[in-house]
Design a protein around this motif. Structure first.
Motif, PDB file in Angstrom:
ATOM      1  N   LEU A  86       0.860  -1.188   0.000  1.00  0.00           N
ATOM      2  CA  LEU A  86       0.000   0.000   0.000  1.00  0.00           C
ATOM      3  C   LEU A  86       0.894   1.236   0.000  1.00  0.00           C
ATOM      4  O   LEU A  86       1.805   1.334   0.816  1.00  0.00           O
ATOM      5  N   ILE A 110      -3.143   5.372  -3.404  1.00  0.00           N
ATOM      6  CA  ILE A 110      -4.105   6.485  -3.421  1.00  0.00           C
ATOM      7  C   ILE A 110      -3.638   7.574  -4.390  1.00  0.00           C
ATOM      8  O   ILE A 110      -4.284   8.618  -4.490  1.00  0.00           O
ATOM      9  N   ILE A 129      -7.015   3.239  -5.535  1.00  0.00           N
ATOM     10  CA  ILE A 129      -8.144   3.400  -4.616  1.00  0.00           C
ATOM     11  C   ILE A 129      -8.841   4.721  -4.941  1.00  0.00           C
ATOM     12  O   ILE A 129      -8.240   5.789  -4.874  1.00  0.00           O
ATOM     13  N   LEU A 175      -9.823   1.207   2.423  1.00  0.00           N
ATOM     14  CA  LEU A 175      -8.596   0.862   3.136  1.00  0.00           C
ATOM     15  C   LEU A 175      -8.861  -0.122   4.266  1.00  0.00           C
ATOM     16  O   LEU A 175      -8.032  -0.994   4.558  1.00  0.00           O
ATOM     17  N   CYS A 224       3.140  -0.869   4.180  1.00  0.00           N
ATOM     18  CA  CYS A 224       2.611   0.452   3.864  1.00  0.00           C
ATOM     19  C   CYS A 224       3.811   1.377   3.666  1.00  0.00           C
ATOM     20  O   CYS A 224       4.645   1.532   4.565  1.00  0.00           O
ATOM     21  N   MET A 277      -4.253   4.136   6.493  1.00  0.00           N
ATOM     22  CA  MET A 277      -3.281   3.353   5.724  1.00  0.00           C
ATOM     23  C   MET A 277      -2.366   2.557   6.649  1.00  0.00           C
ATOM     24  O   MET A 277      -2.075   1.386   6.403  1.00  0.00           O
ATOM     25  N   ALA A 337      -4.079  -0.429   7.924  1.00  0.00           N
ATOM     26  CA  ALA A 337      -4.395  -1.440   6.911  1.00  0.00           C
ATOM     27  C   ALA A 337      -3.189  -2.301   6.541  1.00  0.00           C
ATOM     28  O   ALA A 337      -3.267  -3.092   5.599  1.00  0.00           O
ATOM     29  N   SER A 338      -2.081  -2.173   7.273  1.00  0.00           N
ATOM     30  CA  SER A 338      -0.846  -2.859   6.888  1.00  0.00           C
ATOM     31  C   SER A 338      -0.172  -3.539   8.067  1.00  0.00           C
ATOM     32  O   SER A 338      -0.244  -3.060   9.203  1.00  0.00           O
TER      33      SER A 338
END
Length: 249
Positions: free
Chosen positions: A94, A119, A138, A158, A166, A193, A196-197
Motif C-alpha cells: 500500500l 491512493i 483506490i 482501506l 505500507c 493506511m 491497513a498494513s
C-alpha cells in the motif's frame, strides 16, 4: 526580516513539507497576512511554487513527472534503493503519494511480481510500467493540492485491505512528536493506511528529521522502518534509534 529572507524561509518550508499554510507563515514570521500573500504571489510569479487557497504547494509536488522540479532528487533515489530491499515477490503493498514514492516506483526491479494498492494516480501510472505488477488505484475524492484520493470512501476501502507493507512519505518527523502534518483529511487517511498494513515504512529525506507540524499522524512506536539517505549510524539518527520498535535503514 528582509523580503529575500522571508522568501528563502518560505521556500525552505515548501521544500521540506511540500505545502505551507498562510496562517502558519504569519505565525512563524510574525508578519501580516497581506505580507505573506504578497510573498506567495511573487514566488508563484517566479515559478518557484504553486499558490493555492490558504497557502502554497511545492512545484515538484504538483509536477512529479518533471525530474528537474524534484527537490533533493538524489537523496530520494538513495532512499528508494534502500526501500526496495524490503519489497519481495508476492507482497501486497500500500502506498501514499508524493515525490519520494514516485522515485521508488521508478526504481523497482523490472521483474517484480507484486500487488500495489495506491491512493496516488501519479504513482499508479509509474507502477503500470511493470508487466508483473498489479496496480489497484483506490478511488474517491481527488485532492488537486496533494494529487491523491481521500475522504470517507477511500478510508472505507482501506479498512478492507491487509497489506504486507505500507510505504509513506512524510511532511515532518520528530523523535518525540512522531509523524505530523498540517491537513486534517490527509492525517485521517494516513492513519487508515497504517492500520491497513502489517508493517509500515516511512521514506524521509534527512532535512525533515526533527521537524514537527500541527496535527499528529502517529507516534514512532507505530512505525516499523524509517529510511533516509543517511548512513544508519549517522548521529542525526541517534534519537530515533532510542525507539526500540523502529528499524533504521
Amino acid at each position: 526580516m528582509l523580503k529575500k529572507e522571508r522568501h528563502d524561509f518560505v521556500m525552505r518550508q515548501i521544500n521540506l513539507h511540500n505545502r505551507v499554510l498562510t496562517s502558519d507563515l504569519v505565525h512563524l514570521l510574525n508578519v501580516s497576512e497581506d505580507t505573506i500573500r504578497r510573498d506567495l504571489q511573487e514566488l508563484a510569479e517566479k515559478g518557484q511554487l504553486s499558490k493555492v487557497h490558504g497557502g502554497a504547494l511545492s512545484k515538484s509536488y504538483q509536477s512529479s513527472f518533471d525530474d528537474s522540479e524534484v527537490y533533493a532528487k538524489d537523496a530520494k533515489i538513495s532512499i528508494a534503493k534502500k526501500t526496495i530491499s524490503l519489497i519481495k515477490d508476492g507482497m501486497v503493498i500500500l502506498t501514499g503519494g508524493g515525490t519520494s514514492i514516485i522515485e521508488l516506483a521508478k526504481q523497482l526491479p523490472e521483474n517484480l511480481n507484486a500487488t500495489f494498492f495506491t491512493i496516488s494516480p501519479l504513482v499508479a501510472i509509474e507502477l503500470a510500467k511493470y508487466a508483473k505488477v498489479e496496480v489497484i488505484l483506490i478511488g474517491g475524492l481527488f485532492s488537486k493540492n496533494s494529487q491523491i484520493t481521500y475522504g470517507g470512501h477511500v478510508i472505507t476501502q482501506l479498512s478492507e485491505i491487509n497489506a504486507d507493507l505500507c510505504l509513506l512519505g512524510t511532511s515532518a518527523i520528530h523523535p518525540h512528536d512522531g509523524l505530523t502534518d498540517t491537513d486534517w483529511e490527509i492525517n485521517q487517511l494516513k492513519k487508515a493506511m497504517l492500520s491497513a498494513s502489517k508493517k509500515s515504512v516511512i521514506l524521509c529525506i534527512s532535512e525533515k528529521l526533527d521537524t514537527s507540524l500541527r496535527l499528529k499522524v502517529a507516534p514512532l512506536e507505530n512505525i516499523d522502518y524509517l529510511i533516509t539517505e543517511l548512513n544508519p549510524q549517522a548521529p542525526e539518527l541517534n534519537a530515533y534509534k532510542a525507539v526500540k520498535t523502529l528499524q533504521i535503514l
